[in-house]
Design a protein around this motif. Structure first.
Motif, short mmCIF file in Angstrom:
data_model
loop_
_atom_site.label_atom_id
_atom_site.label_comp_id
_atom_site.label_asym_id
_atom_site.label_seq_id
_atom_site.Cartn_x
_atom_site.Cartn_y
_atom_site.Cartn_z
N ALA A 59 0.84 -1.21 0.00
CA ALA A 59 0.00 0.00 0.00
C ALA A 59 0.87 1.25 0.00
O ALA A 59 0.57 2.23 -0.70
N ARG A 60 1.94 1.23 0.78
CA ARG A 60 2.87 2.38 0.82
C ARG A 60 3.50 2.59 -0.55
O ARG A 60 3.64 3.73 -1.01
N ALA A 61 3.88 1.51 -1.21
CA ALA A 61 4.51 1.63 -2.53
C ALA A 61 3.52 2.09 -3.59
O ALA A 61 3.90 2.73 -4.57
N MET A 62 2.23 1.78 -3.38
CA MET A 62 1.22 2.08 -4.39
C MET A 62 0.52 3.42 -4.19
O MET A 62 -0.13 3.92 -5.10
N VAL A 63 0.65 4.02 -3.00
CA VAL A 63 -0.16 5.20 -2.68
C VAL A 63 0.17 6.38 -3.58
O VAL A 63 -0.68 7.26 -3.80
N THR A 64 1.37 6.42 -4.12
CA THR A 64 1.75 7.52 -5.01
C THR A 64 1.36 7.24 -6.46
O THR A 64 1.69 8.02 -7.35
N ALA A 65 0.66 6.11 -6.70
CA ALA A 65 0.28 5.70 -8.06
C ALA A 65 1.50 5.62 -8.97
O ALA A 65 1.57 6.27 -10.02
N PRO A 66 2.50 4.80 -8.61
CA PRO A 66 3.72 4.72 -9.42
C PRO A 66 3.47 4.07 -10.77
O PRO A 66 2.56 3.26 -10.91
N GLU A 67 4.31 4.41 -11.72
CA GLU A 67 4.21 3.78 -13.03
C GLU A 67 4.65 2.32 -12.97
O GLU A 67 4.11 1.47 -13.69
N VAL A 68 5.64 2.05 -12.13
CA VAL A 68 6.18 0.70 -12.03
C VAL A 68 6.37 0.34 -10.56
O VAL A 68 6.85 1.16 -9.76
N LEU A 69 5.99 -0.89 -10.23
CA LEU A 69 6.22 -1.42 -8.89
C LEU A 69 7.29 -2.50 -8.99
O LEU A 69 7.12 -3.49 -9.70
N PHE A 70 8.40 -2.29 -8.30
CA PHE A 70 9.48 -3.27 -8.23
C PHE A 70 9.36 -4.02 -6.90
O PHE A 70 9.13 -3.40 -5.86
N ALA A 71 9.54 -5.33 -6.94
CA ALA A 71 9.40 -6.13 -5.73
C ALA A 71 10.54 -7.14 -5.66
O ALA A 71 10.74 -7.92 -6.60
N ASP A 72 11.29 -7.11 -4.56
CA ASP A 72 12.42 -8.01 -4.38
C ASP A 72 12.04 -9.08 -3.36
O ASP A 72 11.97 -8.81 -2.16
N GLU A 73 11.76 -10.29 -3.84
CA GLU A 73 11.35 -11.41 -2.99
C GLU A 73 10.21 -11.01 -2.05
O GLU A 73 10.30 -11.17 -0.83
N PRO A 74 9.10 -10.50 -2.58
CA PRO A 74 8.04 -9.98 -1.71
C PRO A 74 7.35 -11.04 -0.86
O PRO A 74 6.70 -10.72 0.13
N THR A 75 7.47 -12.32 -1.25
CA THR A 75 6.84 -13.38 -0.47
C THR A 75 7.87 -14.27 0.23
O THR A 75 7.51 -15.26 0.85
N GLY A 76 9.14 -13.90 0.14
CA GLY A 76 10.20 -14.76 0.66
C GLY A 76 10.14 -15.00 2.15
O GLY A 76 10.59 -16.04 2.63
N ALA A 77 9.59 -14.04 2.91
CA ALA A 77 9.54 -14.17 4.37
C ALA A 77 8.16 -14.56 4.87
O ALA A 77 7.90 -14.51 6.08
N LEU A 78 7.27 -14.98 3.96
CA LEU A 78 5.89 -15.25 4.33
C LEU A 78 5.56 -16.73 4.26
O LEU A 78 6.17 -17.48 3.49
N ASP A 79 4.56 -17.15 5.05
CA ASP A 79 4.08 -18.52 4.91
C ASP A 79 3.21 -18.61 3.65
O ASP A 79 2.92 -17.60 3.00
N SER A 80 2.81 -19.83 3.30
CA SER A 80 2.14 -20.03 2.01
C SER A 80 0.82 -19.28 1.92
O SER A 80 0.46 -18.75 0.86
N THR A 81 0.08 -19.21 3.03
CA THR A 81 -1.21 -18.52 3.01
C THR A 81 -1.02 -17.02 2.81
O THR A 81 -1.70 -16.39 1.99
N ALA A 82 -0.09 -16.44 3.58
CA ALA A 82 0.18 -15.01 3.44
C ALA A 82 0.74 -14.69 2.07
O ALA A 82 0.39 -13.67 1.46
N ALA A 83 1.61 -15.57 1.56
CA ALA A 83 2.19 -15.35 0.24
C ALA A 83 1.11 -15.34 -0.83
O ALA A 83 1.12 -14.50 -1.75
N ARG A 84 0.17 -16.26 -0.71
CA ARG A 84 -0.92 -16.32 -1.69
C ARG A 84 -1.72 -15.03 -1.68
O ARG A 84 -2.10 -14.51 -2.74
N GLY A 85 -1.96 -14.49 -0.49
CA GLY A 85 -2.71 -13.24 -0.40
C GLY A 85 -1.98 -12.08 -1.05
O GLY A 85 -2.59 -11.26 -1.75
#
Length: 248
Positions: free
Chosen positions: A162-188
């Motif tokens: 949400a913080r990354a998106m609030v400025t309505a960026p043209e591009v969202l870069f994500a570095d291992e965004p689910t790497g620290a999450l369990d499978s349920t949280a990652a799916r969300g």
């Protein structure tokens, strides 16, 4: 030189013959080696490869977090290759969003205050409604006043998105965004990213997880700093098999 074109449309981000080397002399490591790649608007691209293949360096160069040694980086029609720190900071507050594996939330601030931070840093006065809308988009409006320690890992990552998106960026870069999450949280989190792409967002995501990569529109594979393959619409098993073939 590696060449990969993801679309014939005007690219949201373009890397042209980009190289990045760390160190000098015999110990120098060329993390990215003459890469050409376009990321089309409104698409989600995963970046995969063996450990040390240059994935995060490629992402950082594309996002302007690191300067390249050779080549050009374009954000839409804007050449950011030689942009100074002040110019890059301005771009990151307006046109670029970045999501880190470690969330990077400010522990002393509430979820709402974390989300509004990039707006304040860019000199804007965010309204409560705007911030709540950003949190509502990630399903956390009711957690607006909670601090990070009061949120689960998946919830913290959604606040970071949400913080990354609030400025309505043209591009969202994500570095291992689910790497620290369990499978349920990652799916969300992946469901949320798919929703934003369906609404027109461009996402470039580094991941080691074939299941996460399979949610993207396409996956590009790096080895030794070069793009060696691209798969579009591949399932997790196909992505995993290609990754294993590069690790041998």
């Amino acid at each position: 030189m590696s060449t990969t074109a993801l679309s014939r449309t005007t690219a949201a981000v373009s890397l042209e013959a980009v190289s990045k080397t760390y160190g000098t002399g015999p110990t120098a490591v060329r993390a990215v080696d003459g890469v050409d790649v376009d990321f089309a608007p409104g698409t989600w691209t995963a970046v995969m490869g063996p450990s040390g293949s240059g994935k995060s360096t490629l992402l950082n160069c594309a996002a302007g977090l690191e300067h390249v040694d050779a080549g050009r980086v374009l954000l839409g029609d804007t050449d950011i290759t030689d942009a100074d720190d002040e110019e890059l900071s301005a771009l990151r507050r307006t046109r670029i969003g970045f999501v880190f594996q470690s969330f990077n939330l400010v522990s002393s601030l509430s979820a709402a205050q974390n989300v509004e931070l990039p707006l304040r840093l860019s000199g804007r006065r965010p309204g409560r409604e705007q911030v709540l809308q950003a949190l509502a988009a990630v399903g956390l409006a009711e957690r607006a006043d909670h601090r990070p320690r009061q949120l689960s890992g998946g919830q913290q990552q959604r606040v970071a998105i949400a913080r990354a998106m609030v400025t309505a960026p043209e591009v969202l870069f994500a570095d291992e965004p689910t790497g620290a999450l369990d499978s349920t949280a990652a799916r969300g989190v992946l469901d949320l990213m798919r929703t934003t792409v369906s609404a027109g967002q461009t996402i470039v995501m580094v991941t080691h997880d074939p299941a996460a990569a399979a949610r993207a529109d396409a996956t590009v594979f790096l080895r030794d700093g070069r793009i060696v393959d691209r798969l579009a619409g591949a399932d997790a098993a196909t992505v995993a098999a290609r990754l294993v073939s590069l690790e041998g």
